[in-house]
Motif scaffolding. Structure first.
Motif, PDB file in Angstrom:
ATOM      1  N   SER A  54       0.904  -1.220   0.013  1.00  0.00           N
ATOM      2  CA  SER A  54      -0.143  -0.020  -0.093  1.00  0.00           C
ATOM      3  C   SER A  54       1.015   1.221   0.030  1.00  0.00           C
ATOM      4  O   SER A  54       1.571   1.266   0.661  1.00  0.00           O
ATOM      5  CB  SER A  54      -0.730   0.129   1.126  1.00  0.00           C
ATOM      6  OG  SER A  54      -2.013  -0.835   1.133  1.00  0.00           O
ATOM      7  N   ASP A 106       0.804   3.874   1.122  1.00  0.00           N
ATOM      8  CA  ASP A 106       0.763   4.854   2.407  1.00  0.00           C
ATOM      9  C   ASP A 106       1.282   3.991   3.635  1.00  0.00           C
ATOM     10  O   ASP A 106       1.459   4.570   4.662  1.00  0.00           O
ATOM     11  CB  ASP A 106      -0.700   5.032   2.825  1.00  0.00           C
ATOM     12  CG  ASP A 106      -1.722   4.019   2.638  1.00  0.00           C
ATOM     13  OD1 ASP A 106      -1.661   2.987   2.035  1.00  0.00           O
ATOM     14  OD2 ASP A 106      -2.771   3.974   3.557  1.00  0.00           O
ATOM     15  N   THR A 142      -3.042  12.194   0.189  1.00  0.00           N
ATOM     16  CA  THR A 142      -2.077  11.335   0.213  1.00  0.00           C
ATOM     17  C   THR A 142      -0.639  11.755   0.742  1.00  0.00           C
ATOM     18  O   THR A 142       0.119  10.936   1.475  1.00  0.00           O
ATOM     19  CB  THR A 142      -1.873  10.711  -1.331  1.00  0.00           C
ATOM     20  OG1 THR A 142      -1.644  11.708  -2.129  1.00  0.00           O
ATOM     21  CG2 THR A 142      -3.016   9.790  -1.748  1.00  0.00           C
ATOM     22  N   HIS A 158      -2.511   9.181   4.026  1.00  0.00           N
ATOM     23  CA  HIS A 158      -3.521   8.622   3.944  1.00  0.00           C
ATOM     24  C   HIS A 158      -3.651   7.674   2.638  1.00  0.00           C
ATOM     25  O   HIS A 158      -3.029   8.171   1.632  1.00  0.00           O
ATOM     26  CB  HIS A 158      -4.650   9.240   4.256  1.00  0.00           C
ATOM     27  CG  HIS A 158      -4.841   9.948   5.509  1.00  0.00           C
ATOM     28  ND1 HIS A 158      -4.638   9.338   6.697  1.00  0.00           N
ATOM     29  CD2 HIS A 158      -4.781  11.232   5.834  1.00  0.00           C
ATOM     30  CE1 HIS A 158      -4.717  10.539   7.780  1.00  0.00           C
ATOM     31  NE2 HIS A 158      -4.602  11.496   7.170  1.00  0.00           N
ATOM     32  N   SER A 159      -4.649   6.863   2.543  1.00  0.00           N
ATOM     33  CA  SER A 159      -5.037   6.486   1.065  1.00  0.00           C
ATOM     34  C   SER A 159      -5.708   7.400   0.526  1.00  0.00           C
ATOM     35  O   SER A 159      -6.618   8.181   0.958  1.00  0.00           O
ATOM     36  CB  SER A 159      -5.664   4.885   1.139  1.00  0.00           C
ATOM     37  OG  SER A 159      -6.793   4.947   1.996  1.00  0.00           O
ATOM     38  N   TYR A 160      -5.802   7.139  -0.933  1.00  0.00           N
ATOM     39  CA  TYR A 160      -6.146   8.308  -1.826  1.00  0.00           C
ATOM     40  C   TYR A 160      -7.646   8.510  -1.396  1.00  0.00           C
ATOM     41  O   TYR A 160      -7.947   9.668  -1.492  1.00  0.00           O
ATOM     42  CB  TYR A 160      -6.367   7.801  -3.257  1.00  0.00           C
ATOM     43  CG  TYR A 160      -6.769   8.463  -4.501  1.00  0.00           C
ATOM     44  CD1 TYR A 160      -5.799   9.415  -4.895  1.00  0.00           C
ATOM     45  CD2 TYR A 160      -8.132   8.632  -4.730  1.00  0.00           C
ATOM     46  CE1 TYR A 160      -6.324  10.092  -5.709  1.00  0.00           C
ATOM     47  CE2 TYR A 160      -8.517   9.357  -5.737  1.00  0.00           C
ATOM     48  CZ  TYR A 160      -7.624  10.292  -6.331  1.00  0.00           C
ATOM     49  OH  TYR A 160      -8.079  11.356  -7.393  1.00  0.00           O
ATOM     50  N   HIS A 196      -9.304   8.148   1.431  1.00  0.00           N
ATOM     51  CA  HIS A 196      -9.492   8.258   2.912  1.00  0.00           C
ATOM     52  C   HIS A 196     -10.228   9.347   3.368  1.00  0.00           C
ATOM     53  O   HIS A 196     -11.414   9.400   3.909  1.00  0.00           O
ATOM     54  CB  HIS A 196      -8.063   7.980   3.664  1.00  0.00           C
ATOM     55  CG  HIS A 196      -8.319   8.196   5.235  1.00  0.00           C
ATOM     56  ND1 HIS A 196      -8.926   7.235   6.129  1.00  0.00           N
ATOM     57  CD2 HIS A 196      -8.269   9.235   5.942  1.00  0.00           C
ATOM     58  CE1 HIS A 196      -8.927   7.672   7.174  1.00  0.00           C
ATOM     59  NE2 HIS A 196      -8.598   8.556   7.193  1.00  0.00           N
ATOM     60  N   ASN A 247      -9.142   4.359  -8.425  1.00  0.00           N
ATOM     61  CA  ASN A 247      -9.498   5.592  -7.422  1.00  0.00           C
ATOM     62  C   ASN A 247     -10.742   6.295  -7.722  1.00  0.00           C
ATOM     63  O   ASN A 247     -11.583   6.858  -6.987  1.00  0.00           O
ATOM     64  CB  ASN A 247      -8.220   6.481  -7.525  1.00  0.00           C
ATOM     65  CG  ASN A 247      -7.224   5.938  -6.793  1.00  0.00           C
ATOM     66  OD1 ASN A 247      -7.092   5.106  -6.005  1.00  0.00           O
ATOM     67  ND2 ASN A 247      -5.941   6.518  -7.195  1.00  0.00           N
ATOM     68  N   LYS A 283      -3.772  -0.717   8.719  1.00  0.00           N
ATOM     69  CA  LYS A 283      -3.337   0.235   7.675  1.00  0.00           C
ATOM     70  C   LYS A 283      -3.791   1.635   7.868  1.00  0.00           C
ATOM     71  O   LYS A 283      -3.026   2.380   7.632  1.00  0.00           O
ATOM     72  CB  LYS A 283      -4.467  -0.210   6.150  1.00  0.00           C
ATOM     73  CG  LYS A 283      -3.995   0.541   5.221  1.00  0.00           C
ATOM     74  CD  LYS A 283      -4.963   0.166   4.253  1.00  0.00           C
ATOM     75  CE  LYS A 283      -5.168   1.389   3.084  1.00  0.00           C
ATOM     76  NZ  LYS A 283      -4.077   1.626   2.076  1.00  0.00           N
TER      77      LYS A 283
END
Lengths: 439, 439, 439, 439
Positions: B303, B305, C275, C279-281, C283, C319, D242
């Protein structure tokens, strides 16, 4: 015309007992003080970079210039360039450094075409030579700016257009000539656009082949004109490119070895680039030094929480100690030096911030030098390391180290001697010892 | 004793029209379907890794095991090892992969000393050979676990204690013998502890010299016993070490070239390691391929992140397309393959999650293969790239590319031809084209 | 004077069957096509940002401008500003978006003092109103540039100098008035300099108190003049500041709640900022949506291997699917929209790259919308999630969820019912299902 | 049975003149020395964590245990637990710390069911109480381990299964009772599994609602039994999850404010978690302190180049100075303290490494305390900061700070007073001053 550019500031003095807010004097850097058999000046070989300190405006991707200098008339003229150069040499001299560095386009504006540009460069570099002679300040290294002009947006030596590669080659030819004229002790290549933004539109192998061919032309011309400076490559992992080919010290070594260029180039390590490549601050300096590939250091720092090159002045005493320890252990950096590839913060707008920042960094490195010297001289840490590897000095260990052992021999040894003993790595003990010396 | 380890699961079928929750069949991977002149099976050369899939327990630094397998009796016996191996081959067969990979210590427990350990390894690997013959599943690569045992905590070939280096050598000797017996097509070195935690207690140059000497012993013994598998080094930047010497593909090339080992080794690229080194997903695969150093791929993902190796199953179709594009362009990976160095999430505790995860990844790579094939066959993108570099096919450009030009010649060309034209890099155009093909 | 700024480009058409290199038409975005009960246009509410697309020059910290536009005369005049604005509206119209966004200083130059500056802004915004009426393009949001001018180098509302805070306040007053005049549906605050570079010289608590006081003045004036647009704060973790106070969505919520401003502001999430905050895209979009705080989206992307804001066009279908899924689930973004806070790459110098990039992103989001719609309508994934949490719909689970349980009651339940069963999280199953829908 | 667990090590002494390799004594930490009006012991409130220091084995995701302790018999018995506890208190006493911390499952093994587990915990915590009384060592805080057992793999208070939430609640009930019995001054919640691995299978809003409901049960029970310790939440951004809901200090504040829990909880900041969240080392400590939410500190450090929690001993004097400066400025940490949530490196296998590491860190913080005290007492830096914000003490500045100004008033002020003056931020000056004090 201006005669004095930094009125009210005299040559910076060494005042070891000055107080906390006296940041316009040295508390640690004492040029002539002997440490480990040499003067501080000899160990440190400090250099001021012309680009950040005399061409930086404080502009960033989100903001306008903030650093307004009294000698600038906002013109792109030769006159402005010359006045700025005089300001530069006054600064170098008052600060007390013995070296400076520049890109070709830092010191002189471009003309309408290459012929005119080269003529302007000749004129301004003549003044530089004069000022060097006058002040005794020498040129640590020169370089060509092969990344700012729009023609280089897709690379210089790695550009997909051969015409642009040729342009870069012509520019470097002139750059080497000027370097020779000014007695540059090194010549640097930093390939900010030598990389890719999108791997989809890029033939990476062709580009790297072209880069190697380019460097071979450089070596040939350097020899032809008798320029004796050391050629250096400065690694950086990314920015402005998404990926820069000279990612870090090891990547540069891979490139040089692959193309048979490893005898002709060394590495100019910039710690802020090292940390952006995911390494610890001192890593590339140490790795390059250990393989006899460390040519010079662009002495700066970043913030570990930021993902771009901030080019801050190095102020951390522990980091400075690690750098100076490596330099002492390799017997000095010459012909390289500690070049301050640093910029005052965009918010540090006062003229004296230029001095305070350099003094702070010179003091930090001088403290680091003194700490490292004591650490090395007392041999506490090096003795521990030596003991740790002592099994390689005799018997099978020596054979292993010398390349004289075989797997069969090793198996036999283990079948006979059984399970090895395991010794503590003692990291915290080493860290506590380091803290003893870092003061 | 158990006869069937995955009751209720038959050989996984290709059902292109199955629905979204039918995750126990292939929707895209059709082993015998021909794409770009070869079957999918030939292009993909899928392999299951034994360590994660049959030795993983779901334990992590913050938690206990979660993956409870019915064939495990929690003992460290040979019986348990053999039963597990049978479960493995049932899994490989039902999944429909033709390769597996293992570490020596994955398949067989250690005994009281090396003699006993080797004897146990012989016995269990005999069964492995039998199961290979029976099922037709082959060994993509073998490797030695030189990082888990406490003796290796400070390194294996780079340990400061020569006795431990010898132990690692003895272990690799046996590993090569077993690899030969099982017909391994490759042999991998991943140096998880070959690096440093603290540079204070480490002599990095000595350690790298020792690592090179170690590899030379390996090459000698490989030749002596006639093992014909390709030797591979797997880069990883860090974890468990703070810094691992084999940081990324280019660092490995630097090492191999420095020590004259570049003819004997290729690289096993793991994309999750590539991203941890600060590169884009496909970067090291492409770089290694372009220098003819790509040996095999540990096909997984992380991942973006997260700052550690999560070894997730590759599920992103765009990434899979980029990988398969590179494989097609290099004419196939053999003798390497796509090894799933992946683990089901610690929370994916059901037995069928083992299948669902592998199937999902095989389907993703099969989709990537089909997308890449069309992208390559239609030549839209490659045509654009070719055009982009076309200036190097004649005139000065050809001389530059061939290494026949000089700086003087370049200067002359520029003085005559003036400023080059600047062409758009068209990144978004390329991205839009890629999106057309990625489906 | 110029009449047509993009000659040769007509209104972009929807051509679902066009080929891979036809990147000047939509393959997926069909404004009037109904998906999940609304037109694509209603779901997407696309907006072009004026700063990148009409004020971006391609200059970066290492290079000069590359994006040369034929309507620019390189002057800072009102005439140039107006011509540029006409070019903008031609672009919006030909592209087929219904919204645009700007900073005050994007559309009109500053004058000698605030009075003159405001007068110029009145004149140019009058033209904007005219062009809005003429074309039907509306203002998604306006904002003030409180970060580029040197006066804001140490912050705007958080500046240590009250005079500068007052200046920012005066600027925002005018900004709100112009926003009202142009019918802005939202008003955004992005505090690029509201943070610190060095915590040593910063009183963070005082600065945050001042920021809150500033926002209260804004709310009061907004109400006073009857401006009905939604106020938005746009989080970003850092850059240009070392630390920006509005780090991410949750940090903004903490700030708003702490100062009693949470009823007056929502959040404008930019995924490239998400990001950068680790964080993830998707989030922050999801978190803000779940707390009813998602106001609008600055629809862009970065590269996961880069540590700065690259503001690339969103092209990743997975995404885009996650974003559009969130938007459908929350019932639409209005009065917010999908604003393209994106810039063509510095190397994408052709005029048509402006179109290709926006079209590519609009198509990616339209594909994402279609994928998300099917994913939601078929209820496979949402059904699994619902089942996963079903224990909270009755008994003790319901009491826990409703806040009606006690620790004692829980203990009693466990003593009676013993160890809970553990269910697989099935992550790979979910990922495979998602891959089924992402096409 | 063992009577002395650390033979040959006496109570650690303060020997300010000891040499570099004398790492088994304090050079700086002198418990009774008065600094800024209090003893070092009062300022520092050092605590040893039981989990790393007495339950850590050196196992990591790639390797087996390395830390073999003579008092361990490798059994999961109560006897082993008690012997270990005695070793612990000998260690605390010889080291000279006045506090310890533990998780429930650290000190006592789990039984067959909750009833038995609680009975074992009673028995072992009775011994802990005895040892506390005997030695005078107190309990800084207790906590429940709600992350290691497989039942918590998908979360504890945020588990999708209500039965598991109930189990966690029952465990915390007992945890609070034990904390009360032992006089814990605080009670900590670290939610390592309270977050998500895949947002696809997660209802983040439901989970956060459940977490808030859970905390409300905790507050109710705490009040019911009269436990007076401070409740603390410890943020961490990720790992093992995560994404962890308690990302950083500001995220925790957002959560507490959203659910009306901000009067009941404070924050336990761990700097290694702060840096993993993308902030500078001292950021969360300062932010929490400034909002009166700093409860305690898990005093450790990471390596900036590593993306996971290494829990190293804090050894950097500059960082320690920044932490101690914040503590002095807030008037002390009590009832919180400086808990060493640190582990010796896996390679630091010697028993004395346990002491060396803690001593090194205590000395580093004691140095930091002395540096910070002088920095504060001499008021050079604080005076500069005060001056920097002085415009807010009168006139419009005061109105702005007090919330009594309006946008109109600000505009009027600017129209009258024109462009503000811009003052240097002087970052390098501040850095140089800091270096003066950091010794």
């Amino acid at each position: 015309d201006m005669k004095v550019f930094f009125p009210g500031i005299e040559k910076i003095q060494y005042k070891p007992d000055s107080g906390p807010s006296d940041t316009l004097c040295f508390k640690h850097y004492n040029a002539s003080e002997v440490v480990c058999g040499r003067t501080m000046e000899e160990w440190c070989r400090f250099s001021v970079c012309y680009w950040h300190t005399f061409r930086g405006t404080g502009a960033d991707p989100f903001g306008f210039p903030t650093l307004i200098r009294p000698w600038e008339d906002n013109s792109n003229t030769i006159d402005n360039a010359k006045r700025r150069l005089r300001a530069g040499f006054e600064f170098f001299s008052k600060l007390g450094v013995k070296y400076w560095c520049f890109h070709d386009r830092d010191i002189a504006p471009e003309g309408a075409d290459l012929t005119e540009t080269n003529k302007i460069l000749d004129e301004v570099s003549d003044l530089a030579l004069e000022l060097q002679t006058e002040t005794g300040v020498k040129l640590l290294w020169a370089t060509c700016n092969l990344f700012a002009h729009q023609r280089y947006m897709n690379g210089a030596s790695t550009n997909p257009n051969a015409h642009i590669v040729a342009y870069a080659a012509a520019q470097v030819k002139k750059g080497l000539e000027v370097a020779k004229k000014l007695g540059a002790e090194n010549y640097v290549f930093w390939g900010g656009r030598e990389g890719y933004h999108s791997i989809l539109n890029t033939d990476v192998r062709a580009e790297l082949d072209h880069m190697a061919a380019f460097f071979k032309m450089v070596v040939a011309y350097k020899e032809k004109i008798g320029f004796t400076g050391q050629l250096l490559i400065e690694p950086k992992p990314k920015e402005p490119s998404k990926h820069q080919y000279d990612y870090d010290a090891m990547t540069v070594i891979a490139f040089l070895k692959t193309y048979g260029l490893d005898k002709d180039f060394k590495i100019n390590v910039e710690p802020n680039h090292t940390t952006l490549a995911g390494h610890s601050y001192e890593h590339d300096v140490i790795m390059a030094a250990k393989y006899n590939m460390l040519g010079s250091i662009d002495s700066n720092t970043g913030s570990p929480d930021l993902g771009w090159d901030t080019d801050q002045f190095p102020m951390d005493i522990k980091n400075c100690t690690m750098i100076m320890k490596t330099i002492i252990e390799m017997g000095g950096l010459a012909p390289g030096g500690l070049n301050f590839d640093c910029k005052v913060r965009r918010e540090s707008t006062a003229l004296q911030d230029m001095f305070i920042s350099h003094i702070g960094a010179m003091d930090a490195l001088a403290r680091g030098l003194k700490c490292a010297a004591k650490l090395i001289e007392e041999k506490v840490m090096s003795g521990l390391v030596e003991e740790r590897y002592s099994s390689f000095t005799s018997g099978l260990g020596k054979d292993l180290a010398d390349g004289n052992a075989t797997l069969e021999q090793c198996e036999e040894f283990v079948l006979k001697n059984g399970e090895p003993e395991i010794a503590s790595g003692q990291q915290e003990h080493y860290e506590a010892i380091l803290n003893y010396y870092v003061k």
